[in-house]
Scaffold this motif. Sequence first.
Motif, PDB file in Angstrom:
ATOM      1  N   UNK A  20      13.710   2.579   3.667  1.00 40.99           N
ATOM      2  CA  UNK A  20      15.144   2.682   3.435  1.00 40.99           C
ATOM      3  C   UNK A  20      15.507   2.171   2.044  1.00 40.99           C
ATOM      4  N   UNK A  21      14.889   1.070   1.656  1.00 37.45           N
ATOM      5  CA  UNK A  21      15.155   0.522   0.320  1.00 37.45           C
ATOM      6  C   UNK A  21      14.690   1.501  -0.756  1.00 37.45           C
ATOM      7  N   UNK A  22      13.479   2.061  -0.553  1.00 39.42           N
ATOM      8  CA  UNK A  22      12.919   2.966  -1.557  1.00 39.42           C
ATOM      9  C   UNK A  22      13.727   4.257  -1.641  1.00 39.42           C
ATOM     10  N   UNK A  23      14.158   4.780  -0.505  1.00 36.47           N
ATOM     11  CA  UNK A  23      14.912   6.040  -0.519  1.00 36.47           C
ATOM     12  C   UNK A  23      16.256   5.881  -1.239  1.00 36.47           C
ATOM     13  N   UNK A  24      16.954   4.783  -0.963  1.00 32.39           N
ATOM     14  CA  UNK A  24      18.245   4.577  -1.613  1.00 32.39           C
ATOM     15  C   UNK A  24      18.081   4.277  -3.093  1.00 32.39           C
ATOM     16  N   UNK A  25      17.131   3.374  -3.396  1.00 32.39           N
ATOM     17  CA  UNK A  25      16.890   3.050  -4.803  1.00 32.39           C
ATOM     18  C   UNK A  25      16.352   4.256  -5.545  1.00 32.39           C
ATOM     19  N   UNK A  26      15.451   5.013  -4.881  1.00 36.38           N
ATOM     20  CA  UNK A  26      14.839   6.174  -5.514  1.00 36.38           C
ATOM     21  C   UNK A  26      15.857   7.234  -5.863  1.00 36.38           C
ATOM     22  N   UNK A  27      16.841   7.413  -4.987  1.00 34.94           N
ATOM     23  CA  UNK A  27      17.886   8.397  -5.265  1.00 34.94           C
ATOM     24  C   UNK A  27      18.632   8.022  -6.544  1.00 34.94           C
ATOM     25  N   UNK A  28      18.914   6.724  -6.707  1.00 37.03           N
ATOM     26  CA  UNK A  28      19.627   6.275  -7.903  1.00 37.03           C
ATOM     27  C   UNK A  28      18.750   6.444  -9.140  1.00 37.03           C
ATOM     28  N   UNK A  29      17.473   6.071  -9.027  1.00 34.60           N
ATOM     29  CA  UNK A  29      16.556   6.215 -10.169  1.00 34.60           C
ATOM     30  C   UNK A  29      16.449   7.684 -10.553  1.00 34.60           C
ATOM     31  N   UNK A  30      16.316   8.544  -9.542  1.00 29.32           N
ATOM     32  CA  UNK A  30      16.160   9.972  -9.823  1.00 29.32           C
ATOM     33  C   UNK A  30      17.357  10.525 -10.569  1.00 29.32           C
ATOM     34  N   UNK A  31      18.554  10.177 -10.086  1.00 35.73           N
ATOM     35  CA  UNK A  31      19.757  10.719 -10.716  1.00 35.73           C
ATOM     36  C   UNK A  31      19.923  10.188 -12.133  1.00 35.73           C
ATOM     37  N   UNK A  32      19.431   8.970 -12.369  1.00 36.58           N
ATOM     38  CA  UNK A  32      19.588   8.387 -13.701  1.00 36.58           C
ATOM     39  C   UNK A  32      18.584   8.944 -14.695  1.00 36.58           C
ATOM     40  N   UNK A  33      17.307   9.046 -14.275  1.00 33.53           N
ATOM     41  CA  UNK A  33      16.249   9.321 -15.243  1.00 33.53           C
ATOM     42  C   UNK A  33      15.616  10.699 -15.103  1.00 33.53           C
ATOM     43  N   UNK A  34      15.680  11.310 -13.951  1.00 36.58           N
ATOM     44  CA  UNK A  34      14.888  12.516 -13.706  1.00 36.58           C
ATOM     45  C   UNK A  34      15.739  13.786 -13.658  1.00 36.58           C
ATOM     46  N   UNK A  35      17.016  13.604 -13.241  1.00 29.93           N
ATOM     47  CA  UNK A  35      17.844  14.773 -12.964  1.00 29.93           C
ATOM     48  C   UNK A  35      18.112  15.624 -14.204  1.00 29.93           C
ATOM     49  N   UNK A  36      18.002  15.018 -15.391  1.00 26.50           N
ATOM     50  CA  UNK A  36      18.266  15.770 -16.617  1.00 26.50           C
ATOM     51  C   UNK A  36      17.379  17.013 -16.712  1.00 26.50           C
ATOM     52  N   UNK A  37      16.098  16.880 -16.367  1.00 24.78           N
ATOM     53  CA  UNK A  37      15.193  18.030 -16.411  1.00 24.78           C
ATOM     54  C   UNK A  37      15.025  18.689 -15.051  1.00 24.78           C
ATOM     55  N   UNK A  83      10.155   0.749   8.017  1.00 24.97           N
ATOM     56  CA  UNK A  83      11.561   1.166   7.907  1.00 24.97           C
ATOM     57  C   UNK A  83      12.312   0.438   6.791  1.00 24.97           C
ATOM     58  N   UNK A  84      12.054  -0.855   6.626  1.00 28.29           N
ATOM     59  CA  UNK A  84      12.797  -1.608   5.617  1.00 28.29           C
ATOM     60  C   UNK A  84      12.430  -1.115   4.223  1.00 28.29           C
ATOM     61  N   UNK A  85      11.106  -0.996   3.966  1.00 29.26           N
ATOM     62  CA  UNK A  85      10.665  -0.539   2.647  1.00 29.26           C
ATOM     63  C   UNK A  85      11.142   0.886   2.395  1.00 29.26           C
ATOM     64  N   UNK A  97       0.865  -1.171   0.000  1.00 27.78           N
ATOM     65  CA  UNK A  97       0.000   0.000   0.000  1.00 27.78           C
ATOM     66  C   UNK A  97       0.912   1.234   0.000  1.00 27.78           C
ATOM     67  N   UNK A  98       0.640   2.176  -0.911  1.00 26.60           N
ATOM     68  CA  UNK A  98       1.528   3.327  -1.062  1.00 26.60           C
ATOM     69  C   UNK A  98       1.723   4.081   0.251  1.00 26.60           C
ATOM     70  N   UNK A  99       0.643   4.191   1.028  1.00 24.94           N
ATOM     71  CA  UNK A  99       0.738   4.945   2.282  1.00 24.94           C
ATOM     72  C   UNK A  99       1.570   4.230   3.330  1.00 24.94           C
ATOM     73  N   UNK A 100       1.740   2.920   3.134  1.00 29.65           N
ATOM     74  CA  UNK A 100       2.429   2.137   4.168  1.00 29.65           C
ATOM     75  C   UNK A 100       3.943   2.153   3.982  1.00 29.65           C
ATOM     76  N   UNK A 101       4.396   2.563   2.788  1.00 31.14           N
ATOM     77  CA  UNK A 101       5.833   2.436   2.482  1.00 31.14           C
ATOM     78  C   UNK A 101       6.690   3.209   3.487  1.00 31.14           C
ATOM     79  N   UNK A 102       6.317   4.466   3.726  1.00 34.25           N
ATOM     80  CA  UNK A 102       7.175   5.300   4.564  1.00 34.25           C
ATOM     81  C   UNK A 102       7.124   4.916   6.030  1.00 34.25           C
ATOM     82  N   UNK A 103       6.098   4.168   6.399  1.00 38.90           N
ATOM     83  CA  UNK A 103       6.003   3.778   7.807  1.00 38.90           C
ATOM     84  C   UNK A 103       6.759   2.484   8.067  1.00 38.90           C
TER      85      UNK A 103
END
Lengths: 476, 287
Positions: free
Chosen positions: B107-124, B103-105, B95-101
């Motif tokens: 932490x995984x999402x924040x680290x992975x998300x940072x990599x995804x952002x820098x790869x695909x989003x940072x250009x714009x 800790x395991x999900x 559940x999307x609302x449950x991710x941030x509550x």
Amino acid sequence: MTNSAEEPPKLYAAQEPIFPRRVYGFFRSLKWSLMIVTLGIYYITPWIRWDRGPNLPDQAVLIDLSTRRFFFFWIEIWPQEFYFVAGLLIMAGLGLFLFTSALGRVWCGYACPQTVWTDLFVTVERWIEGDRNARVRLYKAKWDAHKIRLRLTKWFVWLLISVATGGAWVFYFADAPTLLQQLVHGSAPYIAYVFILSLTGTTFLFGGFAREQICIYMCPWPRIQAAMMDEDTITVAYRAWRGEPRGKHRKSADADKLGDCIDCNACVNVCPMGIDIRDGQQLACITCALCIDACDGMMAKVGKPRGLIDYMALTDEARERSGKPPKPVWKHILRLRTIIYTVLWAGVGAFLIAALFLRSNIDFNVSPVRNPVYVTLSDGSIRNTFNLRIHNKQGQAHRFMISVTPKGIFGTTVQGQKDGMVTVPADETGSHKLFVTAFRNSPAAKAGLTDIRIWVEDMETKDRVYKDTVFNGKGR
Amino acid sequence: MSKKDDKHPEVPTTGHSWDGIEELDNPLPRWWLWTFYACIAFAIYLFIWYPSWPISTKGAWAGLGHYSSRADVAKEIKKYNDANAAVDKRLASADLNAIEKDPELNSYAMNGGAAVFRTWCAQCHGAGANGAKGFPSLIDDDWLWGGTIQDIHQTVSHGIRYAADPDTRDSEMPAWGDQLSKAEIANVVQYVLSISGGQADKAAAKAGATVFADNCAACHGEDAKGGRDFGAPNLTDAIWLYGGDVKTITKTVTYGRKGVMPAWSGRLSESQIRQVATYIHQQGGGE
């Protein structure tokens, strides 16, 4: 005088075998005690236990690379406190300088691992193959069953010592009893075996075979030491004025023309470096002082006073030669050079001790987010973001309150927290994002840079620490 | 010239003399020569076992050991992917609302998300996610299409005005240049300036208010606070996507705006989209 024309000098020379003879005396006894102490410290230290509570290892000395922590009895060093280790290394360096300028190569002669382990290996060699004469005979003998048996026994004992030496090393990096079990069961980490194997190999090779070659050709320290020694340095030397001309004493008329040296070669035979101290100070001499013991023994036998070979300074040689008494030892040791080394050494030590007692149980780093330096919010206020890393060096989880001064002109929030309060688990580092907002058209929002101070307060102990940083407004 | 030193009669000197200091010509220890030969042998082994000689333009000698640092990296990546497989799967269906509550999900999402952002989003959007002219800042508190985790997830998945995706967010700021006179546009620009705290001509702004109510309020709202159903920006706040000066606002009204963000579903995995949504949601602007 040249011989290069008819017979060019050899480019390579084989290692001269050295068979140090057993010797008795004060310095030999001192070396035995030091060997027991240094080897004891090395082998036993990892097995000392030290209770630190439930969450921390109970090994007194542990270099824990997985959590990047160094434990030394009651002291715990975090990676950001590595200056303690750097400071200790500086002290070790200055200590070596001090000892070398005062007492010559005492480190080499008594405490260097190469010397201590070689001494141990030579002792084993003597137990198995006999003293000098027997070893020389065995060296020249054909490879028969007797020689093979003795050699294999010796190498086997050397190997046992080497494995124990390589094995003890890895215990400093993991819980020793657990690692020993793993090693026995073959389930220890791969890297532990690599280290044991390579250190076993080097111990076996360096202690058994390379020996003095390490000191003469590999070690940089003998070369550096020359810069720390001067004519006041107390070192092992031969009283040439008393010993020369050397010769076998006979009951003949010209016997009283001879010096005290009876040319018995005892000093040469006991030397682990295979040199003749009567040639004067030389690169290969590690000042182990065994020649002093050997010569003193001989002098006692022929009824002469001890000290033909002795600890003395170069300046004393000239004084004694002209009949004057030598300078007192304290005058040799207490001179500008040694005083400077001592002051530096003590200064670094005092700094480290002060730093150790003054360091806080909480520690934090602030790294301002500089991309972008500020964010404009919809109501026109200006927000800066700071990444905080809070290290909780205590055995329990603690709550920390984060705040900013000057008070009243900033709004602060911590990402994911409602009240600026964060919890950092025991012995961990917590990463938190702090948002600091200056209201629209407030001085801080309009200015370029405003100095601010970020506070972290331990809610349990009420300890407060701060870091100064700057707030970026629109003005720049 | 080489003569024998008094103290070392057995060793010749090199003949070099500096201020009376002479250099003994001692032979090298033989074991040193052996270590030199051992190094040569080791070098030969390296050349044979590992990739070395370029044989042709097509490639180099691959080495008997077939070592490849690229294969090492692939192996390492696979190792971590395997180790993360369980949490990755859990993230994709949580559940999307449950991710941030969790800790395991989180932490995984924040680290992975940072990599995804820098790869695909940072250009714009920029490496710091602070955007640029025409590309919204993702770290302020102003959202065109909503800043809840669900809104961000929807935007990342289907994009904005991205024709290839039927579920994309769509709307249009039309070009008013054909329908309004230049004076009307000038007036409405003054009105927009006046409600967002800027310096405006009061008379023109008053006239512009009528123009606004007739033409703009449909999307931007009577109070000009925008509407997320259409991705219509709030015109009363301090944040401007293209710029808040007279010239830029006039251009926006006259020619319209039509920014596009691509849809990422299909290009990124569901887990990656959730990672980057979680990451963006926690950069300071999340609702």
